[in-house]
Scaffold this motif. Structure first.
Motif, PDB file in Angstrom:
ATOM      1  N   THR A 252       3.094  -1.627   2.183  1.00 49.29           N
ATOM      2  CA  THR A 252       4.146  -0.777   1.610  1.00 49.29           C
ATOM      3  C   THR A 252       3.556   0.192   0.585  1.00 49.29           C
ATOM      4  O   THR A 252       3.947   1.359   0.527  1.00 49.29           O
ATOM      5  CB  THR A 252       5.259  -1.670   1.020  1.00 49.29           C
TER       6      THR A 252
ATOM      7  N   ASP B  87       6.724  -0.319   9.094  1.00 53.85           N
ATOM      8  CA  ASP B  87       5.934  -1.221   8.229  1.00 53.85           C
ATOM      9  C   ASP B  87       6.405  -2.641   8.553  1.00 53.85           C
ATOM     10  O   ASP B  87       7.554  -2.994   8.283  1.00 53.85           O
ATOM     11  CB  ASP B  87       6.229  -0.789   6.774  1.00 53.85           C
TER      12      ASP B  87
ATOM     13  N   ARG C  90       8.058  -9.838  -5.798  1.00 52.88           N
ATOM     14  CA  ARG C  90       8.371 -10.457  -4.513  1.00 52.88           C
ATOM     15  C   ARG C  90       8.253 -11.970  -4.611  1.00 52.88           C
ATOM     16  O   ARG C  90       7.654 -12.508  -5.528  1.00 52.88           O
ATOM     17  CB  ARG C  90       7.405  -9.916  -3.447  1.00 52.88           C
TER      18      ARG C  90
HETATM   19 MG    MG Z   1       5.809  -4.612   2.042  1.00 53.70          MG
END
Ligand code: MG
Ligand code: ATP
Length: 196
Positions: free
Chosen positions: A18, A89, A137
């Motif tokens: 990303t 992606d 994340r």
């Molecule tokens: Mg990613």
């Protein structure tokens, strides 16, 4: 109108897809090339939210049939994009409790009809550290040995995708601290030169 060029970018979690893709988009747009980026997991999550899923990182914990259904819904949405370049992606596989589940099963490839694949890789130790450092994340923390295995499974899954689609794979190493150079390499692998 010319057809879109569809490029699928894969790599294991935390490898830097990303991050690189956002840089690639910047470079392409500066050349007046229209680009659409679809983060496959985000498109799936948009669909999953309608069924009450609240965390993007909970998608991989759904049953395989549920993930399969969301996958094909996401693929159809992405296939409708008409920009000069359409970047996807995604992951070559998802670690589910049943085992490695393909991110790009045959039915998804038939919908997406990619022109090429790019596999992002990095040193296992770097991937491990990137996962540890990235607090935005909720990635599964696994050993360096397991990361090596994930890299192997990615290339195995991706070679099958390449054979099914008749589309090439470019391997890109995302070295630590080299985001700009690596992004330029991706733009050039897409067939656009880097002159300003
Ligand atoms: Mg990613
Ligand atoms: P996921 O599949 O889980 O979405 P990803 O492949 O998209 O992961 P990113 O979120 O882009 O990975 O990157 C993970 C972390 O690694 C981020 O904190 C990012 O800033 C860092 N990172 C990415 N590439 C590099 C690099 N070349 N050097 C140093 N850090 C990097």
């Amino acid at each position: 109108m010319a057809e879109s060029r569809r490029v699928i970018i894969v790599g294991i979690p935390g490898v830097g897809k990303t991050t690189l893709v956002s840089k690639v988009v910047e470079l392409l747009r500066s050349k007046k090339i229209s680009v659409n980026v679809s983060i496959f997991g985000t498109v799936m999550f948009e669909e999953a939210k309608k069924n009450g899923i609240k965390d993007r990182d909970d998608l991989r914990k759904l049953s395989v049939p549920e993930q399969k259904k969301l996958q094909s819904m996401a693929a159809k949405k992405i296939a409708s994009m008409t920009d000069d370049v359409v970047i996807v992606d995604t992951h070559a596989f998802i670690a589910t409790k049943e085992g490695y589940y393909p991110g790009l099963p045959h039915n998804v490839l038939e919908i997406l009809t990619p022109d090429s694949f790019i596999m992002i890789s990095a040193r296992p130790e770097e991937i491990y550290n990137r996962r540890m450092k990235d607090t935005t994340r909720n990635r599964d923390i696994v050993s360096i040995e397991a990361i090596k295995k994930e890299l192997d499974v990615t290339s195995a899954m991706l070679s099958t995708c390449s054979i099914l689609c008749g589309s090439p794979i470019k391997m890109i190493l995302n070295s630590e601290g080299k985001i700009d150079e690596v992004a330029k390499g991706i733009v050039s692998a897409m067939g656009f030169n880097n002159g300003t």
